[in-house]
Design an enzyme around this catalytic site. Structure first.
Site, short mmCIF file in Angstrom:
data_model
loop_
_atom_site.label_atom_id
_atom_site.label_comp_id
_atom_site.label_asym_id
_atom_site.label_seq_id
_atom_site.Cartn_x
_atom_site.Cartn_y
_atom_site.Cartn_z
CG ASP A 129 -6.15 -2.60 -3.91
OD1 ASP A 129 -7.01 -1.95 -3.31
OD2 ASP A 129 -5.15 -2.91 -3.66
CB SER A 171 -1.06 0.05 1.29
OG SER A 171 -1.90 0.96 1.21
CG HIS A 216 -5.42 -2.86 0.08
ND1 HIS A 216 -4.85 -2.21 -0.87
CD2 HIS A 216 -4.77 -2.23 1.26
CE1 HIS A 216 -3.71 -1.23 -0.41
NE2 HIS A 216 -3.89 -1.29 0.95
#
Length: 531
Positions: free
Chosen positions: A438, A217, A466
């Site tokens: 995502d 991320s 994710h």
């Protein structure tokens, strides 16, 4: 971007003619030899003793890398050592980061070690770190008392008129002012670029010429910035669930709104497919009506006196990160709608939505980094116009996301120019992992980074979760294992099937709760800072 930076990396002696990250000559400066890391036992956290094999330490880094001999702060690290000796089988250091910004990387170390495929656990020193301002690093940034500031129920994040909007604006400004009053000396230096330089200080302190890195991320943006600044220091680089470095940060949040809306509608569609279990409607239109009717009712009568619409938003955002949680969330939603039972919603909020001191620390650093990294609109009329337009097509997250980031409109330190992420001939081939749907880090970001790093390979999971590696997808983990073992990449970009969608059963509801606990420990709550 034409910045001239005068930086002393902790491991290098700079001489006249050194080239900065922007490709411009910078003046030479003397540097200090990095201090060796003094490893020791890890302290208890939350009353739990750390595993005996886990070691902890701190690394001193400059507050301001333009003044390397000036004020120092501490970055907390931990390590699980490789089981192999430093011979041909030892692969060096694997530095890990779970995202945020503001998430604790030290919480990720044991998970990565436990889930690395094959014999990789035995061959890497796995090192996690709390970025500057986070967790056990010193100082740890906190701006408000979470019990007071987040006292539930909070005002509805979707304002009905200018009066309600002013209340929300006042809260955002108050938070920004509180951070400025406490941390005026720190805020100018709380950037992704400085965190990347801290990573290189860690590398130098560990005595490594090169390091490998696994980032999730926001951690992919941090990794991409590190690779831009220090391409010659990278051995392996894995970016999982990729931030688009060309849209930080205001634009990326607008894109998130649309992506979360698509994921939310997939969740609503899944609930409709399992109407025989949840009785919330047998079409997406009907389940959508049931969801927003619940939200409206909570505005007038919060569940348990604490779960109003904003608490519902915070809690149900997690359904956009992982479909594994869908059974547990749908069960609580159904119990409220069908039976008037509030305990399920209260339990979900207390476990996943309620803000404690650690969460507030993460949020403070999230804002500190994002507000400083890049420029944000200071004219609230622009925010209002953009959010009004976004809300029409993406009502699930637009306004909650806006207020989450709204302190950046009042931040005491204005945003700067982000690092121009780009590849280099000195950088080895890298591995990019991404799910197609995502929500937190939309697919376009992976395509952008793939283009910016021409020697990369992209592996796409055909799902929407994710954080795709080390989560049970053997196809994805096979590519990860090959790359971390010897640098092997697929001959061309590759695809992997998604893991099966969850079934609507009591067993799956229990498993989804367990899975969400795992996601929480990973800190893979992405660009929304772990809500």
């Amino acid at each position: 971007m034409n910045r001239v930076v005068r930086i002393v990396a902790a491991s290098a002696v700079l001489v006249a003619g050194t080239v900065s990250a922007d490709g411009m000559a910078v003046a030479g400066a003397a540097s200090r030899a990095p201090a060796a890391v003094a490893w020791g036992p890890c302290p208890q956290t939350s009353g739990k003793q750390a595993p005996a094999e886990l070691e902890c330490a701190t690394v001193r880094v400059p507050l301001d890398y333009r003044e390397p001999r000036g004020h120092q702060i501490k970055v907390a690290i931990n390590r699980l050592k490789a089981k192999t000796s430093r011979d041909a089988d030892h692969l060096g250091t694997l530095l890990v980061n779970p995202g945020g910004p503001g998430a604790s990387g030290r919480n990720l170390t044991a998970y990565v070690a436990r889930n690395l495929p094959g014999d990789l656990r035995d061959r890497y020193d796995i090192v996690g770190f709390d970025p500057r301002g986070v967790g056990a690093s010193e100082p740890a940034m906190r701006c408000v008392d979470p019990a007071a500031y987040y006292k539930a129920p909070r005002p509805d994040a979707v304002p009905r008129g200018r009066a309600e909007e002013r209340v929300l604006l006042s809260r955002a400004a108050a938070y920004a002012n509180a951070c400025g009053n406490r941390w005026a000396w720190l805020l100018p230096h709380l950037t992704t670029e400085n965190s990347a330089r801290d990573m290189d200080s860690i590398r130098a302190a560990l005595g490594e010429q090169k390091i490998s890195y696994l980032g999730y991320s926001y951690g992919t943006y941090l990794g991409a910035v590190y690779a831009t600044l220090f391409p010659q220091r990278v051995k392996r680089l894995v970016l999982d669930s990729v931030v688009d470095p060309t849209t930080v940060w205001y634009e990326s949040n607008l894109r998130q709104n649309a992506a979360f809306e698509r994921r939310h509608r997939l969740f609503l569609g899944w609930a409709a497919e399992h109407n025989s279990v949840y009785r919330l409607g047998d079409t997406t239109k009907e389940t959508s009506f049931a969801y927003y009717a619940m939200r409206d009712r909570l505005r007038e009568r919060p569940a348990g006196g604490i779960v109003g619409p904003s608490e519902l938003d915070d809690t149900f955002t997690i359904t956009g990160y992982s479909d594994k949680v869908w059974p547990a969330f749908a069960a609580a939603w159904s119990a409220y709608v069908r039976k008037g039972e509030v305990q399920g919603l209260v339990d979900l909020y207390n476990k996943h939505g309620k803000v404690d001191a650690a969460d507030e620390n993460s949020y403070a650093v999230y804002l500190g980094v994002q507000c400083r990294d890049a420029r944000w609109p200071r004219d609230w009329d622009k925010w209002r116009a953009d959010m009004t337009r976004s809300h029409r097509s993406a009502p699930f997250l637009t306004w909650p996301n806006a207020w989450y980031n709204a302190p950046c409109a009042f931040w005491p330190v204005r945003g700067g120019e982000p690092v121009e992420v780009r590849g280099s001939a000195k950088l080895p081939p890298i591995l990019i992992l991404q799910s197609r749907d995502d929500a937190a880090t939309p697919y376009r970001g992976a395509l952008t980074v793939h283009r910016l790093f021409p020697r990369s390979r992209l592996v796409v999971e055909q799902g929407g979760n994710h954080g795709v590696s080390l989560g049970g997808n053997q196809c994805v983990d096979g590519h990860l294992s090959a790359y971390l073992s010897d640098g092997s990449l697929p001959a061309r970009d590759a695809g992997c099937r998604a893991l099966p969608e969850p079934s609507a059963s009591a067993r799956m509801a229990a498993e989804s709760r367990e899975r969400h606990d795992l996601l929480g420990s990973l800190g893979l709550l992405g660009l929304l800072g772990g809500r």
